[in-house]
Structures are given as structure tokens and as C-alpha cells.
Design an enzyme around this catalytic site. Structure first.
Site, PDB file in Angstrom:
ATOM      1  CG  HIS A   9      -3.395   3.461   1.300  1.00  0.00           C
ATOM      2  ND1 HIS A   9      -3.690   2.983   0.055  1.00  0.00           N
ATOM      3  CD2 HIS A   9      -3.563   2.414   2.166  1.00  0.00           C
ATOM      4  CE1 HIS A   9      -4.018   1.705   0.142  1.00  0.00           C
ATOM      5  NE2 HIS A   9      -3.948   1.336   1.415  1.00  0.00           N
ATOM      6  CG  ASN A  18      -6.995  -0.883   0.167  1.00  0.00           C
ATOM      7  OD1 ASN A  18      -6.092  -0.673  -0.641  1.00  0.00           O
ATOM      8  ND2 ASN A  18      -6.767  -1.093   1.452  1.00  0.00           N
ATOM      9  CB  CYS A  61      -0.911   0.013   1.224  1.00  0.00           C
ATOM     10  SG  CYS A  61      -2.073  -1.351   1.198  1.00  0.00           S
TER      11      CYS A  61
HETATM   12  O1  UT7 Z   1      -4.515  -1.106   2.809  1.00  0.00           O
HETATM   13  C1  UT7 Z   1      -3.889  -1.127   4.047  1.00  0.00           C
HETATM   14  C2  UT7 Z   1      -4.176  -2.338   4.800  1.00  0.00           C
HETATM   15  N1  UT7 Z   1      -5.535  -2.570   5.179  1.00  0.00           N
HETATM   16  C3  UT7 Z   1      -6.204  -1.798   6.053  1.00  0.00           C
HETATM   17  O2  UT7 Z   1      -5.784  -0.733   6.433  1.00  0.00           O
HETATM   18  C4  UT7 Z   1      -7.491  -2.331   6.612  1.00  0.00           C
HETATM   19  C5  UT7 Z   1      -7.543  -2.137   8.100  1.00  0.00           C
HETATM   20  N2  UT7 Z   1      -8.665  -2.777   8.759  1.00  0.00           N
HETATM   21  C6  UT7 Z   1      -9.959  -2.479   8.512  1.00  0.00           C
HETATM   22  O3  UT7 Z   1     -10.266  -1.681   7.649  1.00  0.00           O
HETATM   23  C7  UT7 Z   1     -11.025  -3.093   9.398  1.00  0.00           C
HETATM   24  O4  UT7 Z   1     -10.403  -3.742  10.470  1.00  0.00           O
HETATM   25  C8  UT7 Z   1     -11.962  -4.103   8.672  1.00  0.00           C
HETATM   26  C9  UT7 Z   1     -12.871  -3.350   7.700  1.00  0.00           C
HETATM   27  C10 UT7 Z   1     -11.148  -5.152   7.945  1.00  0.00           C
HETATM   28  C11 UT7 Z   1     -12.867  -4.784   9.664  1.00  0.00           C
HETATM   29  O5  UT7 Z   1     -13.632  -3.821  10.345  1.00  0.00           O
HETATM   30  P1  UT7 Z   1     -13.680  -3.797  11.932  1.00  0.00           P
HETATM   31  O6  UT7 Z   1     -14.577  -2.713  12.299  1.00  0.00           O
HETATM   32  O7  UT7 Z   1     -12.276  -3.770  12.450  1.00  0.00           O
HETATM   33  O8  UT7 Z   1     -14.379  -5.181  12.219  1.00  0.00           O
HETATM   34  P2  UT7 Z   1     -13.847  -6.372  13.127  1.00  0.00           P
HETATM   35  O9  UT7 Z   1     -12.760  -7.122  12.416  1.00  0.00           O
HETATM   36  O10 UT7 Z   1     -13.580  -5.850  14.486  1.00  0.00           O
HETATM   37  O11 UT7 Z   1     -15.113  -7.300  13.164  1.00  0.00           O
HETATM   38  C12 UT7 Z   1     -16.350  -6.885  13.790  1.00  0.00           C
HETATM   39  C13 UT7 Z   1     -17.407  -7.904  13.467  1.00  0.00           C
HETATM   40  C14 UT7 Z   1     -16.936  -9.348  13.671  1.00  0.00           C
HETATM   41  O12 UT7 Z   1     -18.042 -10.077  14.169  1.00  0.00           O
HETATM   42  P3  UT7 Z   1     -18.161 -10.399  15.740  1.00  0.00           P
HETATM   43  O13 UT7 Z   1     -16.921 -11.188  16.089  1.00  0.00           O
HETATM   44  O14 UT7 Z   1     -18.214  -9.076  16.421  1.00  0.00           O
HETATM   45  O15 UT7 Z   1     -19.435 -11.183  15.808  1.00  0.00           O
HETATM   46  C15 UT7 Z   1     -16.610  -9.823  12.293  1.00  0.00           C
HETATM   47  O16 UT7 Z   1     -16.724 -11.212  12.151  1.00  0.00           O
HETATM   48  O17 UT7 Z   1     -17.776  -7.824  12.095  1.00  0.00           O
HETATM   49  C16 UT7 Z   1     -17.640  -9.105  11.470  1.00  0.00           C
HETATM   50  N3  UT7 Z   1     -17.255  -8.908  10.081  1.00  0.00           N
HETATM   51  C17 UT7 Z   1     -18.147  -8.745   9.090  1.00  0.00           C
HETATM   52  N4  UT7 Z   1     -19.486  -8.733   9.100  1.00  0.00           N
HETATM   53  C18 UT7 Z   1     -20.116  -8.533   7.906  1.00  0.00           C
HETATM   54  C19 UT7 Z   1     -16.001  -8.820   9.558  1.00  0.00           C
HETATM   55  N5  UT7 Z   1     -16.063  -8.612   8.224  1.00  0.00           N
HETATM   56  C20 UT7 Z   1     -17.391  -8.567   7.924  1.00  0.00           C
HETATM   57  C21 UT7 Z   1     -18.100  -8.351   6.722  1.00  0.00           C
HETATM   58  N6  UT7 Z   1     -19.454  -8.345   6.780  1.00  0.00           N
HETATM   59  N7  UT7 Z   1     -17.475  -8.150   5.536  1.00  0.00           N
END
Ligand code: UT7
Length: 331
Positions: A258, A288, A113
Site C-alpha cells: 500500500h 496515497n 487503506c
Molecule cells: O494510508 C495509511 C495511513 N497513513 C499513513 O500510513 C501515514 C503515516 N504517517 C506518515 O506518513 C507521517 O507520520 C507523516 C508524513 C504524516 C508525517 O511525517 P513525520 O516524519 O512523522 O512528521 P511528524 O508528524 O513527526 O512532524 C515533524 C515536524 C513537525 O514539526 P515540529 O513539531 O517538529 O516543529 C510537524 O509540525 O514536521 C511538521 N510537519 C510539516 N512540515 C511541513 C508536519 N507536516 C508537515 C508538512 N510540511 N506537510
């Protein structure tokens, strides 16, 4: 001493649009979740047969149209990608052949990235050292082919996408004209496995095995950990670059971060105390695209006349490695 000026840009994305509803048909997710947690509404994914070189060639053609330059005007190609079309050689040299460049140096820079920020810093070093006068920088990725589109891979699959951006930079000798005012680059490899693709890899015998197909060949991400580091490192790095350049954040005409997640960009904006009109985001439409996000966004800014000569601009990125960094420049 020569300085770097950005002459023009171009971008291209695949024709295929993948909406949040399209993803919800493949895995357990929803438009509401994706919109709230990432800001993304749609992204572009390649169809079989479409290559990274196809995307890059279209982006470079647009940059040539904007600048009036052509392949024979370019002295070197820096090609930022973490997803080259083949294991070897890299996409830089494949682009050189596809577009009929002279026998100029053309190489891949693999900083995920942060690829564009690293490439621009390297182009500046080449120009200031007098080594090259006109350099083509490409940021291009095809991420869609390494995504797990089942519910298991939903955290990454809803974010990553495909695209290409091209930026042509040139040396000039006008004092107080356009210039890179400061760069700030970092890396911390202890986090390499927080966002990575394990296989295929040269350490495996053979390189590609049946047991690689599936989880080990998909992009794996510890989203929360990446999010936490990104929202700390990006503002810290912009502040360091601004301090080196002797500029206050309030003086920036535009910050192009980014495009990893809209929530990350908003936190970076808040931590730097920037107004909405000082930060450009387009993740809603593109997702992204790793090394391509900043050059795609920059191209949109130029084509909508968001920048004028003399404006102060910053780019900042964070991603796999971890690698991160910022560049501050006078447009
Ligand atoms: O390009 C540079 C590198 N990448 C990044 O910078 C990305 C950085 N990370 C993120 O953008 C976020 O962490 C994500 C978008 C990947 C995830 O969002 P989050 O708010 O951190 O969600 P989380 O991983 O804390 O998950 C919250 C909940 C979980 O369920 P439980 O355990 O609370 O029941 C996940 O299983 O959301 C669930 N979840 C989803 N639900 C519906 C994770 N992905 C999804 C999804 N749809 N696509």
C-alpha cells in the site's frame, strides 16, 4: 476446487495534478519537506462535479479493454472505498447502474487503506466456494474533499489523493495454475480514532450540522502513531502470509505495498530483506489513494510487463481502523 486468477486491470485518476509547490501555496509546507518525509512529488485531486463513479468507470473500461470482457461477463462487484459518493447506497451499486451491468450483487467493502487486500481475499473465498466465477474488484477513493488544506491539516493534506483501480478475477480449474496461496487479515479497533473522519455520522441529530464543518469533517490523523504501527504490522503480516504459503521472501518476484508513504515502503522492504527490484512504488506520482493504491500499482506493473504467469506476488496494506493484511499469490 476452483482457484482465482487475475485476468486484467485498469486505473484512472483525475486530470487535475496537484504538485508539492501547489500545496506550498496553500499552507506552510515545501516541496523539500514533502519529498523527504513522504516521497510524494505530485498527486491527482478531483475538480467539482467529478465523481468517484466517473473514476471507477474509466478504470473498469480499461480493465475490460485489457481482458476483452464486458459488463455481462461479471457475476459480482466488490467495491472497496471509504469515501463513497453518497452516504447511501454505496458506490458498488451506483457503478452497476452507471455501466449497465446485469442485476448482479454489488456492494461496498469499507476497509480503508486495506480495502483491496480485504476485497481480494473475499473474492478468493467466493471463487473457492464456487459462488461466483468472474468478479470485478474496484478500489476507489476521493480523499481530497475531506482534507484541511490550511497549515493545520498539512500532515494529511500532503499525503492523501484521489484515484481508482479495477481488477477482474476469474475462477479456473487448472491444477498448479494461478492461485491465492495465502491471506492474512487483521484489525485492532482500539486505534480507530488515530485516523478517522468524525462527521457527518448517523449518531448525530441531525446527521450533518453546521459545527461539523471544519475539523470534525476533515480526515484527522495521528501520523507518527500510524507510521509506527504500519512499519511493524505490514512486514509481520507479509511474513505470516509467506509462512502459510511455504515461501521465502527471497522467492517473491514482486511485493506491492500500500502506497502510504515511501519511507514506510522502504522500511517494510528492509525488514523483509527484499531487493529494490522486488518492491514496486509509485507514490511519487499518485500520493496515497487509500483503497486504490494497490490496484493502480498493479495495473502499471501489468502494462509494463513486470509479471509473468507463475511469478510469486504479494500485496500488503495497513490503514484506518486499524486494519491490515497481506495476500500472497501465484500469478
Ligand atoms: O494510508 C495509511 C495511513 N497513513 C499513513 O500510513 C501515514 C503515516 N504517517 C506518515 O506518513 C507521517 O507520520 C507523516 C508524513 C504524516 C508525517 O511525517 P513525520 O516524519 O512523522 O512528521 P511528524 O508528524 O513527526 O512532524 C515533524 C515536524 C513537525 O514539526 P515540529 O513539531 O517538529 O516543529 C510537524 O509540525 O514536521 C511538521 N510537519 C510539516 N512540515 C511541513 C508536519 N507536516 C508537515 C508538512 N510540511 N506537510
Amino acid at each position: 476446487m476452483p482457484s482465482l486468477r487475475i485476468l486484467g486491470t485498469g486505473h484512472a485518476v483525475p486530470d487535475r495534478v496537484v504538485t508539492n509547490d501547489d500545496l506550498a501555496a496553500m499552507m506552510d509546507t515545501s516541496d523539500e519537506w514533502i519529498t523527504q518525509r513522504t516521497g510524494i512529488k505530485q498527486r491527482h485531486w478531483v475538480t467539482e462535479g467529478e465523481t468517484g463513479i466517473d473514476l471507477a468507470s474509466a478504470a473498469v473500461t480499461r480493465a475490460f479493454e485489457m481482458t476483452g470482457l464486458g459488463p455481462t461477463d461479471i457475476d459480482a462487484i466488490i467495491y472497496a472505498t471509504s469515501t463513497s459518493d453518497h452516504f447511501a447506497p454505496g458506490n458498488g451499486i451506483l457503478l452497476q447502474d452507471a455501466m449497465g451491468f446485469d442485476a448482479i450483487p454489488a456492494f461496498d467493502l469499507r476497509a480503508q487503506c486495506s480495502g483491496f487486500v480485504y476485497s481480494l481475499s473475499m473474492a478468493d473465498a467466493f471463487i473457492v466456494a464456487g459462488m461466483f466465477r468472474t468478479i470485478l474488484i474496484v478500489g476507489q477513493e476521493i480523499q481530497s474533499t475531506s482534507l484541511d488544506t490550511t497549515t493545520e491539516g498539512r500532515d494529511s493534506a500532503v499525503i492523501f489523493a484521489d484515484g481508482a483501480g479495477a481488477v477482474i478475477v476469474q475462477a479456473h480449474d487448472e491444477p498448479s495454475g494461478s492461485a491465492i496461496l495465502a491471506t492474512d487479515l487483521h484489525g485492532d479497533g482500539q486505534h480507530a480514532r488515530e485516523l478517522w473522519v468524525d462527521a457527518p455520522g448517523a449518531i448525530y441529530h441531525p446527521r450533518m450540522r453546521a459545527d461539523h464543518i471544519g475539523a470534525r469533517s476533515f480526515l484527522q490523523m495521528n501520523g507518527r502513531e500510524v507510521f509506527r504501527h504500519a512499519t511493524t504490522r505490514m512486514p509481520e503480516s507479509v511474513e505470516a502470509a509467506l509462512a502459510k504459503a511455504g515461501i521465502a521472501a527471497g522467492d517473491l518476484k514482486l511485493l506491492i505495498p500500500h502506497q502510504a508513504n515511501l519511507r514506510i515502503s522502504e522500511l517494510v522492504q528492509r525488514r523483509l530483506g527484499l531487493r529494490d527490484d522486488q518492491v514496486y512504488n509509485n507514490i511519487e506520482r499518485f500520493g496515497n489513494t487509500t483503497a486504490a493504491t494497490i490496484p493502480i500499482a498493479l495495473d502499471e506493473c501489468l502494462r509494463t510487463k513486470r509479471l509473468a504467469r507463475g511469478d510469486l506476488v504479494a500485496f500488503t496494506a495497513f490503514g484506518a481502523g486499524f486494519l491490515w493484511g497481506s495476500v500472497v499469490l501465484r500469478w
